[in-house]
Write a protein that holds these residues in place. Structure first.
Motif, PDB file in Angstrom:
ATOM      1  N   GLU A 199      -1.426 -24.389   0.821  1.00  0.00           N
ATOM      2  CA  GLU A 199      -1.957 -23.182   0.191  1.00  0.00           C
ATOM      3  C   GLU A 199      -0.807 -22.283  -0.295  1.00  0.00           C
ATOM      4  O   GLU A 199      -0.808 -21.810  -1.431  1.00  0.00           O
ATOM      5  N   TYR A 200       0.177 -22.075   0.572  1.00  0.00           N
ATOM      6  CA  TYR A 200       1.336 -21.267   0.172  1.00  0.00           C
ATOM      7  C   TYR A 200       2.066 -21.922  -1.008  1.00  0.00           C
ATOM      8  O   TYR A 200       2.485 -21.248  -1.946  1.00  0.00           O
ATOM      9  N   PHE A 201       2.224 -23.226  -0.920  1.00  0.00           N
ATOM     10  CA  PHE A 201       2.920 -23.966  -1.977  1.00  0.00           C
ATOM     11  C   PHE A 201       2.200 -23.781  -3.317  1.00  0.00           C
ATOM     12  O   PHE A 201       2.824 -23.446  -4.335  1.00  0.00           O
ATOM     13  N   LEU A 202       0.885 -23.982  -3.320  1.00  0.00           N
ATOM     14  CA  LEU A 202       0.131 -23.897  -4.577  1.00  0.00           C
ATOM     15  C   LEU A 202       0.111 -22.467  -5.113  1.00  0.00           C
ATOM     16  O   LEU A 202       0.241 -22.238  -6.325  1.00  0.00           O
ATOM     17  N   ASN A 203      -0.030 -21.497  -4.220  1.00  0.00           N
ATOM     18  CA  ASN A 203      -0.029 -20.102  -4.678  1.00  0.00           C
ATOM     19  C   ASN A 203       1.306 -19.715  -5.315  1.00  0.00           C
ATOM     20  O   ASN A 203       1.345 -19.047  -6.344  1.00  0.00           O
ATOM     21  N   ALA A 204       2.386 -20.135  -4.690  1.00  0.00           N
ATOM     22  CA  ALA A 204       3.712 -19.799  -5.224  1.00  0.00           C
ATOM     23  C   ALA A 204       3.904 -20.453  -6.597  1.00  0.00           C
ATOM     24  O   ALA A 204       4.362 -19.818  -7.546  1.00  0.00           O
ATOM     25  N   ARG A 205       3.505 -21.720  -6.700  1.00  0.00           N
ATOM     26  CA  ARG A 205       3.698 -22.427  -7.983  1.00  0.00           C
ATOM     27  C   ARG A 205       2.785 -21.859  -9.068  1.00  0.00           C
ATOM     28  O   ARG A 205       3.146 -21.850 -10.248  1.00  0.00           O
ATOM     29  N   ALA A 206       1.608 -21.392  -8.668  1.00  0.00           N
ATOM     30  CA  ALA A 206       0.699 -20.808  -9.659  1.00  0.00           C
ATOM     31  C   ALA A 206       1.341 -19.570 -10.298  1.00  0.00           C
ATOM     32  O   ALA A 206       1.138 -19.288 -11.478  1.00  0.00           O
ATOM     33  N   GLU A 207       2.142 -18.845  -9.522  1.00  0.00           N
ATOM     34  CA  GLU A 207       2.857 -17.689 -10.080  1.00  0.00           C
ATOM     35  C   GLU A 207       4.003 -18.134 -10.976  1.00  0.00           C
ATOM     36  O   GLU A 207       4.310 -17.488 -11.980  1.00  0.00           O
ATOM     37  N   GLU A 208       4.640 -19.211 -10.616  1.00  0.00           N
ATOM     38  CA  GLU A 208       5.887 -19.590 -11.282  1.00  0.00           C
ATOM     39  C   GLU A 208       5.693 -20.437 -12.536  1.00  0.00           C
ATOM     40  O   GLU A 208       6.533 -20.415 -13.443  1.00  0.00           O
ATOM     41  N   LEU A 209       4.616 -21.216 -12.572  1.00  0.00           N
ATOM     42  CA  LEU A 209       4.372 -22.071 -13.743  1.00  0.00           C
ATOM     43  C   LEU A 209       3.741 -21.238 -14.856  1.00  0.00           C
ATOM     44  O   LEU A 209       2.942 -20.343 -14.599  1.00  0.00           O
ATOM     45  N   VAL A 210       4.102 -21.562 -16.082  1.00  0.00           N
ATOM     46  CA  VAL A 210       3.393 -20.942 -17.207  1.00  0.00           C
ATOM     47  C   VAL A 210       1.945 -21.433 -17.176  1.00  0.00           C
ATOM     48  O   VAL A 210       1.651 -22.510 -16.655  1.00  0.00           O
ATOM     49  N   CYS A 211       1.035 -20.643 -17.743  1.00  0.00           N
ATOM     50  CA  CYS A 211      -0.357 -21.080 -17.814  1.00  0.00           C
ATOM     51  C   CYS A 211      -0.421 -22.377 -18.606  1.00  0.00           C
ATOM     52  O   CYS A 211       0.205 -22.497 -19.661  1.00  0.00           O
ATOM     53  N   GLY A 212      -1.134 -23.350 -18.093  1.00  0.00           N
ATOM     54  CA  GLY A 212      -1.211 -24.650 -18.764  1.00  0.00           C
ATOM     55  C   GLY A 212      -0.089 -25.599 -18.383  1.00  0.00           C
ATOM     56  O   GLY A 212      -0.106 -26.764 -18.773  1.00  0.00           O
ATOM     57  N   GLY A 213       0.897 -25.107 -17.632  1.00  0.00           N
ATOM     58  CA  GLY A 213       2.040 -25.940 -17.233  1.00  0.00           C
ATOM     59  C   GLY A 213       1.633 -27.040 -16.257  1.00  0.00           C
ATOM     60  O   GLY A 213       0.623 -26.923 -15.560  1.00  0.00           O
ATOM     61  N   LEU A 214       2.432 -28.096 -16.216  1.00  0.00           N
ATOM     62  CA  LEU A 214       2.091 -29.272 -15.407  1.00  0.00           C
ATOM     63  C   LEU A 214       2.928 -29.360 -14.131  1.00  0.00           C
ATOM     64  O   LEU A 214       4.079 -28.915 -14.095  1.00  0.00           O
ATOM     65  N   MET A 215       2.326 -29.974 -13.108  1.00  0.00           N
ATOM     66  CA  MET A 215       3.039 -30.212 -11.858  1.00  0.00           C
ATOM     67  C   MET A 215       2.725 -31.637 -11.399  1.00  0.00           C
ATOM     68  O   MET A 215       1.561 -31.988 -11.209  1.00  0.00           O
ATOM     69  N   ALA A 216       3.768 -32.445 -11.238  1.00  0.00           N
ATOM     70  CA  ALA A 216       3.602 -33.840 -10.801  1.00  0.00           C
ATOM     71  C   ALA A 216       4.038 -33.959  -9.346  1.00  0.00           C
ATOM     72  O   ALA A 216       5.171 -33.620  -9.006  1.00  0.00           O
ATOM     73  N   LEU A 217       3.135 -34.437  -8.501  1.00  0.00           N
ATOM     74  CA  LEU A 217       3.433 -34.572  -7.077  1.00  0.00           C
ATOM     75  C   LEU A 217       3.377 -36.038  -6.663  1.00  0.00           C
ATOM     76  O   LEU A 217       2.522 -36.779  -7.152  1.00  0.00           O
ATOM     77  N   VAL A 218       4.279 -36.438  -5.775  1.00  0.00           N
ATOM     78  CA  VAL A 218       4.119 -37.725  -5.095  1.00  0.00           C
ATOM     79  C   VAL A 218       4.036 -37.405  -3.602  1.00  0.00           C
ATOM     80  O   VAL A 218       4.978 -36.861  -3.025  1.00  0.00           O
ATOM     81  N   VAL A 219       2.880 -37.697  -3.021  1.00  0.00           N
ATOM     82  CA  VAL A 219       2.630 -37.318  -1.630  1.00  0.00           C
ATOM     83  C   VAL A 219       2.319 -38.564  -0.803  1.00  0.00           C
ATOM     84  O   VAL A 219       1.365 -39.281  -1.099  1.00  0.00           O
ATOM     85  N   PRO A 220       3.132 -38.834   0.227  1.00  0.00           N
ATOM     86  CA  PRO A 220       2.818 -39.957   1.110  1.00  0.00           C
ATOM     87  C   PRO A 220       1.534 -39.634   1.877  1.00  0.00           C
ATOM     88  O   PRO A 220       1.462 -38.603   2.543  1.00  0.00           O
TER      89      PRO A 220
END
Lengths: 359, 359
Positions: A199-220
């Protein structure tokens, strides 16, 4: 800033025999499998029209690699992203000269940034900066990122849930270093910490990414429908737990020392991961698929132990002291040899592409 | 990128007895003297109206500290700049909450960024990033900086002029490690390298600073009208040269090894520095004044040798090997004790405030 207190869990620094830089071929293989997925993601999903119209001249495209660590894998990933963006930019008939890239390599302050910086190629075509910090906190200014990459990092917890070390809690994890053989309360404490971190991770990135910006995750992940007791990744951890207990039995470690040690690691199921992203509401899931690794024979015993050691040595040393490190990994090596457990056949690394929703 | 090839001249890393972090009080004193000059510069010269009207919301003010090194001095400087900008922003009746700061700590890749990152306070009010690179090259994207600070760094040359090591050149610097007792050709080679470095530095910053943005420099100079032979800063270097030669005499070093060693350092006169800036044409000189240090007794012998060692040890070791380091600094210490040279009374650190001209 969220003020999360945290221990640090760095990969083994430098470029020695057990360094992460020289022992990260397992992660490399996963990243190579994700390479095409990232290319496709950029080609299909990156909103180039918006970027071209909104950005000033020269156009600046900023990429953040979170949990970047150091070593060859780090550079491989960002070069792939840059190349993919250039291709798409080109396909829009734009003059490639006017496109600048800034790459932000981010990891905890305990990461070996010195080795990372000294490994940057002198002819690189991007501006590079290192950003020290915990990615559950804000790392960079508002709306300053166009693309975020984060692989093999989100399964590291920001901290160990306190109740695992509390003798009066039902989640006290006595005699265990992980949650796969523990009471439900222990798994739940791990799972709750992972949910909070996400939740903290997504909230922080939502502030930092431009609207419409992409985020690619690789999660084990742990595959849906497989019990944590059967999961081969975790069997290595069982062997580490057994090795530690054996060392208690022969008086090399105290029971207390093992009781107070818990691995700061959690692997969700894909369903659990998807649900956390949906609940956060600030990103749409554009792609979510299992990364298929090529069939392979498995790693040799020495490679395997070197990879495990590159990841765990600093953490083990921090808790148990330097003296027991060689002994522990020797014992672990013997146990792995006896167990015939040499591949990670049930691995379920998930590739997830998210888009920052428009406010 | 200019593609300047360069050796690296890092300050002594870590936090040991001879580390730069623990032996930089001379620089600290100079920075404290410059503190008020920076405050005044921001108060009088920073164009806050332009910043408020042009920047998006929240306002982002980006500061770069070039040649940041690491240790307490590094943080002291940026905190002063941030505080000064906040004061001015406030005085314009702006809501301070909406102002974000990004601080870019930049130095060569050989700098100890690990120590720097681990020393960042957890409650800092700014975003922080490290930017590895040579400041004669471009470091960050176009027009991305509002304020540049660079102190005690510009006197380090990007490289040693090649002709100093060429036996067939009139600038061959045989038997010398510096230019103060050398033929004019040697001084001229040093001076030409400094001029070229300044030109690259100013051109790169002109691209990176916003139009109207400020740049504060602290440059160690040799006072106008004083001969380089009289300049006390250089007398320390004479004693180092003598110590090296003594070691040749007793067979601890070869003559060749000393002949091929030259200090990558140049201190211009204030007039020379001003002329280089004027010639570049991309900055106006808003202030240029000598930094006045308070009268003091001078440093104790041990402090003095520790400060000198923090600066020179890595460079010496790189050229002459690890074995001779202790011996050399012991000899230097004896010579300093005999010379009674314990203060730097003729120092002429110049504070220069530049403004990026409007194109």
């Amino acid at each position: 800033m969220t003020g999360i207190s945290t221990a640090s869990f760095p990969m083994k620094g430098g470029d020695g025999a057990y360094s992460y830089a020289n022992n990260s071929s397992y992660q490399r293989e996963g990243l190579e499998c994700a390479e095409d997925l990232i290319k496709e993601s950029v080609a299909e999903k990156l909103d180039m029209k918006e970027f071209i119209s909104s950005s000033s001249s020269p156009k600046l495209f900023t990429i953040a690699d979170l949990g970047c660590s150091f070593g060859p894998n780090t550079l491989f990933v960002v070069e792939n992203i840059i190349h993919s963006v250039e291709l798409k930019y080109h396909s829009f008939g734009q003059n490639q000269e006017a496109l600048e890239f800034l790459v932000l390599f981010s990891d905890r302050a305990s990461n070996d940034f010195n080795t990372l910086f000294r490994s940057l190629p002198s002819d690189k075509k991007y501006f590079a900066a290192g950003v020290p910090g915990l990615f559950q906190d804000r790392l960079v200014p508002k709306a300053s990122l166009n693309f975020v990459h984060c692989s093999y990092s989100l399964h590291w917890l920001s901290k160990i849930p306190m109740e695992l070390m509390d003798r009066d809690s039902p989640a006290w994890n006595k005699g265990r270093i992980f949650y796969n053989h523990s009471p439900d309360e222990v798994s739940e404490a791990y799972s709750a910490q992972f949910a909070k971190d996400m939740e903290y991770f997504l909230n922080a990135r939502a502030e930092e990414l431009v609207c419409g910006g992409l985020m690619a995750l690789v999660v084990p992940c742990i595959p849906d429908g497989i019990s944590k007791l059967e999961f081969s990744d975790f069997k290595f951890l069982d062997l580490m737990e057994e090795s530690l207990k054996d060392m208690v039995d022969v008086g090399l470690l105290t029971e207390d020392k093992v009781d107070s040690f818990n691995l700061p690691l959690y692997q969700p199921t894909p369903v659990e991961l998807g649900a956390l992203i949906e609940r956060n509401r600030r990103f749409s899931i554009e792609k979510m698929q299992r990364i298929v690794r090529p069939a392979r024979k498995g790693y040799g015993l020495q490679s395997l132990i070197s990879m495990i050691r590159a990841i765990w040595e600093e953490l083990i040393q921090d808790h148990f002291g330097t003296d027991i490190v060689d002994e522990l990994f020797d014992r672990l090596k013997k146990k792995i040899a006896e167990s015939n457990l040499s591949s990670l056949e049930m691995v379920a690394d998930m590739y997830v592409l998210l888009r920052r929703k428009i406010d």
